[in-house]
Design an enzyme around this catalytic site. Sequence first.
Site, mmCIF file in Angstrom:
data_model
loop_
_atom_site.group_PDB
_atom_site.id
_atom_site.type_symbol
_atom_site.label_atom_id
_atom_site.label_comp_id
_atom_site.label_asym_id
_atom_site.label_seq_id
_atom_site.Cartn_x
_atom_site.Cartn_y
_atom_site.Cartn_z
ATOM 1 N N ASP A 148 -21.019 -1.034 -35.536
ATOM 2 C CA ASP A 148 -19.597 -0.724 -35.657
ATOM 3 C C ASP A 148 -19.112 -0.814 -37.110
ATOM 4 O O ASP A 148 -19.517 -1.710 -37.851
ATOM 5 C CB ASP A 148 -18.849 -1.768 -34.797
ATOM 6 C CG ASP A 148 -17.415 -1.400 -34.560
ATOM 7 O OD1 ASP A 148 -16.966 -0.377 -35.084
ATOM 8 O OD2 ASP A 148 -16.747 -2.169 -33.826
ATOM 9 N N TRP B 175 -24.307 3.033 -27.325
ATOM 10 C CA TRP B 175 -23.073 3.560 -26.706
ATOM 11 C C TRP B 175 -22.284 2.387 -26.132
ATOM 12 O O TRP B 175 -22.626 1.849 -25.104
ATOM 13 C CB TRP B 175 -23.464 4.539 -25.605
ATOM 14 C CG TRP B 175 -22.348 5.259 -24.940
ATOM 15 C CD1 TRP B 175 -21.341 4.722 -24.196
ATOM 16 C CD2 TRP B 175 -22.148 6.668 -24.916
ATOM 17 N NE1 TRP B 175 -20.522 5.711 -23.720
ATOM 18 C CE2 TRP B 175 -20.997 6.921 -24.137
ATOM 19 C CE3 TRP B 175 -22.837 7.754 -25.470
ATOM 20 C CZ2 TRP B 175 -20.522 8.206 -23.908
ATOM 21 C CZ3 TRP B 175 -22.362 9.038 -25.234
ATOM 22 C CH2 TRP B 175 -21.216 9.254 -24.469
ATOM 23 N N ASP B 176 -21.213 2.020 -26.821
ATOM 24 C CA ASP B 176 -20.488 0.796 -26.470
ATOM 25 C C ASP B 176 -19.224 1.084 -25.656
ATOM 26 O O ASP B 176 -18.774 2.232 -25.559
ATOM 27 C CB ASP B 176 -20.129 0.048 -27.768
ATOM 28 C CG ASP B 176 -20.198 -1.458 -27.600
ATOM 29 O OD1 ASP B 176 -20.030 -1.939 -26.473
ATOM 30 O OD2 ASP B 176 -20.406 -2.152 -28.616
ATOM 31 N N ARG C 137 -8.811 -6.087 -27.086
ATOM 32 C CA ARG C 137 -9.459 -5.950 -28.395
ATOM 33 C C ARG C 137 -8.669 -4.927 -29.227
ATOM 34 O O ARG C 137 -9.259 -4.100 -29.910
ATOM 35 C CB ARG C 137 -10.926 -5.525 -28.255
ATOM 36 C CG ARG C 137 -11.797 -6.021 -29.397
ATOM 37 C CD ARG C 137 -13.142 -5.329 -29.449
ATOM 38 N NE ARG C 137 -14.015 -5.977 -30.433
ATOM 39 C CZ ARG C 137 -15.019 -5.408 -31.028
ATOM 40 N NH1 ARG C 137 -15.357 -4.166 -30.764
ATOM 41 N NH2 ARG C 137 -15.747 -6.063 -31.899
ATOM 42 N N ASP D 154 -26.107 -1.528 -15.307
ATOM 43 C CA ASP D 154 -26.299 -1.084 -13.925
ATOM 44 C C ASP D 154 -27.268 0.085 -13.897
ATOM 45 O O ASP D 154 -27.573 0.692 -14.922
ATOM 46 C CB ASP D 154 -24.947 -0.710 -13.294
ATOM 47 C CG ASP D 154 -24.215 0.351 -14.091
ATOM 48 O OD1 ASP D 154 -24.698 1.489 -14.134
ATOM 49 O OD2 ASP D 154 -23.149 0.039 -14.687
ATOM 50 N N GLU E 154 -40.675 -17.882 -42.949
ATOM 51 C CA GLU E 154 -40.003 -17.223 -41.809
ATOM 52 C C GLU E 154 -40.335 -15.730 -41.777
ATOM 53 O O GLU E 154 -40.509 -15.140 -40.711
ATOM 54 C CB GLU E 154 -38.485 -17.423 -41.898
ATOM 55 C CG GLU E 154 -38.049 -18.848 -41.564
ATOM 56 C CD GLU E 154 -36.568 -19.089 -41.866
ATOM 57 O OE1 GLU E 154 -35.959 -19.893 -41.159
ATOM 58 O OE2 GLU E 154 -36.032 -18.476 -42.829
HETATM 59 C C1 GLA Z 1 -19.780 -5.025 -28.853
HETATM 60 C C2 GLA Z 1 -21.291 -5.001 -28.854
HETATM 61 C C3 GLA Z 1 -21.803 -5.672 -30.092
HETATM 62 C C4 GLA Z 1 -21.273 -4.953 -31.296
HETATM 63 C C5 GLA Z 1 -19.758 -4.925 -31.264
HETATM 64 C C6 GLA Z 1 -19.192 -4.048 -32.359
HETATM 65 O O1 GLA Z 1 -19.293 -6.306 -28.697
HETATM 66 O O2 GLA Z 1 -21.807 -5.602 -27.707
HETATM 67 O O3 GLA Z 1 -23.212 -5.691 -30.105
HETATM 68 O O4 GLA Z 1 -21.791 -3.647 -31.316
HETATM 69 O O5 GLA Z 1 -19.284 -4.419 -30.022
HETATM 70 O O6 GLA Z 1 -17.814 -3.997 -32.327
#
Ligand code: GLA
Length: 728
Positions: free
Chosen positions: A365, A475-476, A441, A532, A612
Amino acid sequence: MGVRVDGRTFYLETANTLYQMKADEYGVLKHLWYGAKTGQDMEYLLDYPDVGFSGNIYDAENNRNYSLDTLPLEYATEGIGDFRIPAVGVRYPNGASALDLRYESYRIEPGKYSIPGLPAVYAEEYEAETVAITLKDTASDIRVVLKYGVLPAFDVITRSAVIINDGTQAVMVNKAHSLCLDIPYGHWEWVHFHGRWTKEREPERRPLLHGIQQSSSKRGTSSHQQNPVVLLCREGCTETSGTCIGAVLMYSGCFQTQIEYDQLNQTRVVMGMNTHTFSWELKPGNSFYTPEVILSQSTTGFETLSHQFHRVIREHVCRGKYKMIERPVLINNWEATYFDFNEDKLVEIAKGAAELGVDMLVMDDGWFGKRDSDSKGLGDWYVNQEKLPNGLEGLVKKVNDLGLQFGIWVEPEMVSEDSDLFRAHPEWAIQIPGRKPTRSRFQLVLDMSRKDVQDYLFDALSRILSSANISYVKWDFNRSVSDWYSEALPAARQKEMSHRFVLELYDLLERLTSAFPNVLFEGCCGGGGRFDAGILYYCPQIWCSDDTDAFERTQIQYGTSFFYPISAMGSHVSAVPNHQTGRVTPLKSRGITAMSGSFGFELDLNKLTDEEKEEVKLQIALFKEYGPLIHNGKYYRLSDPFREKYAIWEYVSRDAKKVLVHALIFRTEPNMLRYPIRLRGLDPDKKYRLREDGVIYSGNALMNGGILIPKVWGDYVPVEMYLEAIDA
Ligand code: GLA
């Protein structure tokens, strides 16, 4: 195996199960059996008591013992004397709502039916058979076709219903559930999967209470809070013994699972779209298709049931190029930078990752419009030139030159009020005229039920995907839907909106995944809010949870694994202290936990110490080796991380030759015996060598005696044991 009809009794047989129903002398389709194969007509189990206040159908004449209120039915209706929970309901123009469905005909076809506009299990003709049974209302021209897909080798039966209006006037469909399953005998317990954001799919088991209990979502998504699956088990059922029945609804919107334990101690399960947010005007000549339910049954505990679901979802729900092949190991910049990044920072992260063996950079994002925070920019799907002065093409080229593929984050169904899109099309955001919309949000939801919105999104996303060498899309969907109202629908049809929203989403995903077949799509909804089987039809993996803490993830992934395959769960190694819990866990623990999924990283690897970095390199190398075993093998839950002090899980290859055990010991206790872990799924007659020290054990010994857990020290201690069968 497959479908067999004897008179009017239908036998749906898989390798280990029998599903049986019968159209009786009145044409009522009774459910007779879903369980182990019996080789018999199970009607002898039905009882016909004269139960007070349970009515009798008119054509039963003076027979007080024939009541729809007491019989197991295949697709229960309302208004005609069955007072239990119905699966389907319609309202006629005169306001009446009764539906009395009787048997009319059946058809058997090779292969698996598909459902127009909806995801469904698919199969080759030799793998499946379809039986379609048509029922007709006694008083109207409403027909219902019950469709069953039988996949014998998978021990899976699918169900879906088609409601057809053959009359001359429109009717309102108020309920159109996909599943109705009556179980006349036995005390059953219900395991349901509840949760919240960052804490998804926690199993909760309890005996059924008399009356109706339900799990559901009204959020426009399948939700973090309840998952659209149902698991019923007999008292005492364990991972490895006992009878259980599972159902998965292939649907990504508002759903409802209702379970009624009735006056005669019978159990009815209905499952489908949520009636609170649904009704549908069915015009003359039109058909309504319900989403699909996948059913499976086991008499050897949850483990077998999970294996059946894992296989059918991975092989017959997920599609596309990435369905069976190993997915790229990715690095995502979200927890590394949040909104504070630019091209240089991303290239730096990509460079560090490339050196350690990562395959892909995912830009999360914040790359578009004026998106410097989560309060603005959604909807403006063009590059923020301040952050990315060389555009997507310039950035992607630099990342590709480092040897990495490139992926991108989008949240198409949303809009910020502070965006060019909202200023141009305020009517596209869901809001009720005369009311201020609910924000979440800071954002609003686009009215996806509108075709013009879908077309706009298809063009906007196609433009992005064609503008550079983009190999992956995340794709959120970062809020729940409320304020249901669509300007595109008349008042009487407003309750079609939530289903139309899902249909348009599926259509958009279908168009995009077909237009860009080489792109890997990962679903996401604030993590696991739309986890799902509907989404898995388009996206073979879904970001499992926004909680990346290794300990928490052992629980979330444990719950998710009851139905969904390991390859479906997006899982990343992130920084410590963890951003969701503040917990510090060893890097190796984060590694093995994230490997139980589609593996990736979500931190700036440049900030790690040299030691690491070596560990990260090793993890990637191990994942390249173990990935096929993890994703194609069988998965075993060897402990319950909600109740025990450790999480232990195991993968066994299908030929039982390779075995990988991973564990997280939550707390070390002093002054203790080392305890053995008893493995499962091995060949008892084979000998296995433990890679770590070369010691050889028999399969029998490993499964009955077990293998001693190594000595541990500290908290959240990782354990890894790899065994391979040796020739005798
Ligand atoms: C959601 C997603 C996160 C991230 C944020 C960005 O919460 O699950 O992984 O991509 O949005 O806003």
